[in-house]
Design a protein around this motif. Structure first.
Motif, PDB file in Angstrom:
ATOM      1  N   ILE A 201       0.865  -1.190   0.000  1.00  0.00           N
ATOM      2  CA  ILE A 201       0.000   0.000   0.000  1.00  0.00           C
ATOM      3  C   ILE A 201       0.900   1.237   0.000  1.00  0.00           C
ATOM      4  O   ILE A 201       1.772   1.382   0.873  1.00  0.00           O
ATOM      5  CB  ILE A 201      -0.906  -0.003   1.249  1.00  0.00           C
ATOM      6  CG1 ILE A 201      -1.814  -1.253   1.230  1.00  0.00           C
ATOM      7  CG2 ILE A 201      -1.732   1.276   1.335  1.00  0.00           C
ATOM      8  CD1 ILE A 201      -2.627  -1.448   2.494  1.00  0.00           C
ATOM      9  N   VAL A 202       0.699   2.099  -0.980  1.00  0.00           N
ATOM     10  CA  VAL A 202       1.521   3.310  -1.086  1.00  0.00           C
ATOM     11  C   VAL A 202       0.650   4.514  -0.724  1.00  0.00           C
ATOM     12  O   VAL A 202      -0.326   4.821  -1.429  1.00  0.00           O
ATOM     13  CB  VAL A 202       2.095   3.470  -2.517  1.00  0.00           C
ATOM     14  CG1 VAL A 202       3.031   4.674  -2.576  1.00  0.00           C
ATOM     15  CG2 VAL A 202       2.813   2.201  -2.963  1.00  0.00           C
TER      16      VAL A 202
ATOM     17  N   ILE B 278      -8.405   4.867   2.905  1.00  0.00           N
ATOM     18  CA  ILE B 278      -7.481   3.927   3.543  1.00  0.00           C
ATOM     19  C   ILE B 278      -8.197   2.684   4.086  1.00  0.00           C
ATOM     20  O   ILE B 278      -7.700   1.560   3.965  1.00  0.00           O
ATOM     21  CB  ILE B 278      -6.620   4.628   4.629  1.00  0.00           C
ATOM     22  CG1 ILE B 278      -5.504   3.711   5.118  1.00  0.00           C
ATOM     23  CG2 ILE B 278      -7.424   5.158   5.772  1.00  0.00           C
ATOM     24  CD1 ILE B 278      -4.452   3.419   4.132  1.00  0.00           C
ATOM     25  N   ASP B 279      -9.391   2.867   4.680  1.00  0.00           N
ATOM     26  CA  ASP B 279     -10.112   1.689   5.200  1.00  0.00           C
ATOM     27  C   ASP B 279     -10.483   0.746   4.060  1.00  0.00           C
ATOM     28  O   ASP B 279     -10.412  -0.473   4.189  1.00  0.00           O
ATOM     29  CB  ASP B 279     -11.368   2.120   5.960  1.00  0.00           C
ATOM     30  CG  ASP B 279     -10.998   2.837   7.262  1.00  0.00           C
ATOM     31  OD1 ASP B 279      -9.918   2.513   7.812  1.00  0.00           O
ATOM     32  OD2 ASP B 279     -11.754   3.715   7.699  1.00  0.00           O
ATOM     33  N   ASP B 280     -10.861   1.361   2.944  1.00  0.00           N
ATOM     34  CA  ASP B 280     -11.233   0.552   1.775  1.00  0.00           C
ATOM     35  C   ASP B 280     -10.028  -0.243   1.270  1.00  0.00           C
ATOM     36  O   ASP B 280     -10.138  -1.437   0.976  1.00  0.00           O
ATOM     37  CB  ASP B 280     -11.772   1.495   0.684  1.00  0.00           C
ATOM     38  CG  ASP B 280     -11.978   0.758  -0.626  1.00  0.00           C
ATOM     39  OD1 ASP B 280     -12.735  -0.224  -0.614  1.00  0.00           O
ATOM     40  OD2 ASP B 280     -11.360   1.156  -1.642  1.00  0.00           O
ATOM     41  N   VAL B 281      -8.858   0.387   1.232  1.00  0.00           N
ATOM     42  CA  VAL B 281      -7.702  -0.324   0.680  1.00  0.00           C
ATOM     43  C   VAL B 281      -7.232  -1.424   1.638  1.00  0.00           C
ATOM     44  O   VAL B 281      -6.775  -2.491   1.201  1.00  0.00           O
ATOM     45  CB  VAL B 281      -6.566   0.639   0.283  1.00  0.00           C
ATOM     46  CG1 VAL B 281      -5.723   1.073   1.470  1.00  0.00           C
ATOM     47  CG2 VAL B 281      -5.660  -0.021  -0.750  1.00  0.00           C
ATOM     48  N   ILE B 282      -7.363  -1.201   2.942  1.00  0.00           N
ATOM     49  CA  ILE B 282      -6.992  -2.260   3.896  1.00  0.00           C
ATOM     50  C   ILE B 282      -7.916  -3.466   3.690  1.00  0.00           C
ATOM     51  O   ILE B 282      -7.470  -4.616   3.663  1.00  0.00           O
ATOM     52  CB  ILE B 282      -7.046  -1.736   5.357  1.00  0.00           C
ATOM     53  CG1 ILE B 282      -5.938  -0.697   5.569  1.00  0.00           C
ATOM     54  CG2 ILE B 282      -6.906  -2.884   6.358  1.00  0.00           C
ATOM     55  CD1 ILE B 282      -6.041   0.079   6.862  1.00  0.00           C
TER      56      ILE B 282
ATOM     57  N   GLN C  69      -3.338  -3.800  11.146  1.00  0.00           N
ATOM     58  CA  GLN C  69      -4.629  -4.190  10.564  1.00  0.00           C
ATOM     59  C   GLN C  69      -4.482  -5.176   9.410  1.00  0.00           C
ATOM     60  O   GLN C  69      -5.479  -5.671   8.882  1.00  0.00           O
ATOM     61  CB  GLN C  69      -5.363  -2.943  10.071  1.00  0.00           C
ATOM     62  CG  GLN C  69      -5.681  -1.985  11.216  1.00  0.00           C
ATOM     63  CD  GLN C  69      -6.382  -0.746  10.689  1.00  0.00           C
ATOM     64  OE1 GLN C  69      -7.455  -0.845  10.119  1.00  0.00           O
ATOM     65  NE2 GLN C  69      -5.773   0.400  10.857  1.00  0.00           N
ATOM     66  N   LEU C  70      -3.247  -5.462   9.001  1.00  0.00           N
ATOM     67  CA  LEU C  70      -3.062  -6.402   7.878  1.00  0.00           C
ATOM     68  C   LEU C  70      -3.056  -7.840   8.386  1.00  0.00           C
ATOM     69  O   LEU C  70      -2.451  -8.147   9.415  1.00  0.00           O
ATOM     70  CB  LEU C  70      -1.761  -6.094   7.125  1.00  0.00           C
ATOM     71  CG  LEU C  70      -1.748  -4.793   6.331  1.00  0.00           C
ATOM     72  CD1 LEU C  70      -0.457  -4.679   5.519  1.00  0.00           C
ATOM     73  CD2 LEU C  70      -2.955  -4.653   5.409  1.00  0.00           C
TER      74      LEU C  70
END
Ligand code: NAD
Length: 472
Positions: free
Chosen positions: A253-254, A390-394, A422-423
């Motif tokens: 994730i960038v 960010i929540d969506d990408v996690i 969170q990952l």
């Protein structure tokens, strides 16, 4: 004097062994066979297992400091043959010289570092009434099966802790890359007592014979998730212990606060080193929309500049795919991307000489459902995916049956740590990539694995607790 360019033998019960039939070993940079490895017979497998079982009776009683000294010496022997093994490595695996040398050196040093670890002893009571302690004891003869992408180091990840713990081993390298480990087996005949470390080779039919063999107490396997499931099924018949290190579809994730110029090359090689044939390579790159175009263009420029070719040629940075099966699979994924009209950005030209070469390919913002996003490509094709929340990408990063590793690129380390927690993966890197150490546990979550390698946890996978109660 050991010759490295011919005479490849198995090591069984302290002696070199050849076989009635052989398997061809192909140089992936040419597509042509350049050597032959023994094809282990059923009788030879039985002989190796019996030798390991017999050697176990005495090896487990050798004090751990002495076993450690022999492992340390094994590390030195590998390092003494660094250049010969490096040349052979490039021929059979395809990786250019610098990366090949890096793996052999890492393997030698891994043995030396891991030999310093000692299992704990817990005392739960030491009173006038009784003394109770729990120590860890070895399991027996271990079956070890390794893949072709890091054929030496991933074998050493098994040999070092198993033998240190007092187990003995029969190891099978991949049929695509058996030669370095066969030569290392030959070199180590002078280091370990007969039967402690047996190295055999053969085609894919040898693996199932090994996992079903009743003489083994444990299976330590590294390879694909599909094969890992078969290994576990086979082990269940007589409840062999298993450690499985399997596939991954790692997300990076960038965040928008990165310095793109600073991170682009690190991100590129985190995805493409070893021609992207790394279980923990970045396989899905999620980039914030604010920096997406800039990073995509930087990665495309690097892909154009990086020389792809025969690893033995000077200046080559990325080699071929390691084998025809993998080459065909990646071509098929590329064809699927083309059929679905995905936007492909191709890197530098590759040789057209019959070697297994595919240009580095970036896929520009494909849908999440594309096969190249959902599946582990294990080859030089990387999807770049845009995100804004960010929540969506996690959630997208975690939406995978795999859970091996992940990476976060950010200018804010605290934010990186927060996201790391969170990952759903066994390893997370922040502003770095592909960094693994002998003293730190490596464990695949979800369908990326079962059990642990490395660190104290990895050593204890080759042992079981024994509690002793003494009445006073
Ligand atoms: P693979 O599963 O095809 O083969 C791995 C090994 O298993 C080879 O030695 C093979 O001969 C043997 N084998 C094949 N069929 C078998 C069976 N039925 N029973 C027992 N053994 C059998 O995997 P591969 O193509 O060599 O390696 C690539 C895969 O390995 C990728 O998915 C990659 O992600 C994974 N990998 C994982 C790690 C990790 O540590 N998690 C490390 C490297 C590679």
């Amino acid at each position: 004097m050991t010759a490295f360019d011919r005479d490849y033998h198995m090591s069984i019960n302290g002696k070199l062994a050849s076989s009635a039939t052989v398997i061809d070993v192909i140089n992936p940079a040419t597509g042509e066979a350049f050597a032959a490895a023994p094809d282990c017979s059923r009788e030879q497998l039985d002989e190796a297992v019996n030798a390991a079982r017999t050697a176990f009776r005495s090896w487990k009683r050798v004090p751990i400091d002495e076993r450690a000294a022999q492992l340390d010496k094994a590390g030195d022997v590998i390092l003494q043959h660094l250049e010969e093994l490096t040349r052979l490595f490039t021929q059979e695996q395809g990786r250019p010289t610098e990366g090949a040398r890096g793996e052999i050196a890492l393997a030698g040093n891994w043995l030396k570092t891991l030999s310093k670890v000692r299992p704990p002893v817990h005392v739960s009571e030491d009173s006038d009434q009784q003394f109770i302690e729990t120590r860890y004891v070895p399991l027996g003869a271990v079956c070890a099966i390794a893949p072709w992408n890091f054929p030496v180091n991933l074998a050493i990840w098994k040999i070092a802790p198993a033998l240190l713990a007092g187990n003995t081993m029969v190891l099978k390298p991949s049929p695509f890359t058996p030669l370095c480990m066969l030569k290392i087996g030959e070199l180590l005949l002078d280091v370990f007592p007969p039967g402690v470390l047996n190295i055999i080779s053969g085609d894919d039919s040898l693996g199932p014979q090994m996992t079903a063999h009743p003489g083994f107490a444990k299976i330590s396997f590294t390879g694909s998730t599909a094969t890992g499931k078969k290994v576990m099924e086979s082990a269940a018949k007589d409840l062999k212990r298993v450690t499985l290190e399997l596939g991954g579809n790692d997300a990076a994730i960038v965040l928008p606060d990165v310095d793109v110029d600073e991170v682009a090359e690190k991100i590129f090689f985190g995805a493409f080193f070893n021609t992207a044939q790394i279980c923990v390579a970045t396989k899905r790159l999620y980039v914030h929309e604010d920096v997406y175009d800039k990073l995509r263009d930087r990665l495309a420029a690097i892909a154009k500049a990086v020389k792809v070719g025969d690893g033995a040629d000077q200046g080559t940075v990325l080699g071929p795919l390691q084998n025809k099966r993998q080459y065909t699979r990646v071509l098929e994924l590329l064809e699927d991307a083309r059929q679905n009209n995905l936007t492909l950005i191709e890197g530098a030209d590759v040789p057209g000489n019959g070697g297994y070469f595919i240009p580095v390919t970036l896929v520009d913002n494909p849908p999440e459902s594309a096969r190249v996003v959902q599946e582990e490509a294990f080859g030089p094709i990387l999807p770049l995916l845009k995100f804004s929340d960010i929540d969506d990408v996690i959630a997208r990063a975690n939406d995978s049956e795999y859970g091996l590793a992940g990476a976060i690129w950010t200018g804010d380390p605290e934010r990186g740590l927060e996201i790391a927690r969170q990952l759903e993966t066994g390893t997370v890197w922040i502003n770095q990539n592909l960094n693994l150490r002998p003293d730190t546990p490596f464990a695949g979550h979800k369908q990326s694995g079962f059990g642990v390698e490395n660190g104290m946890e990895g050593l204890l996978e080759f042992m079981v607790p024994q509690a002793v109660y003494l009445a006073r």
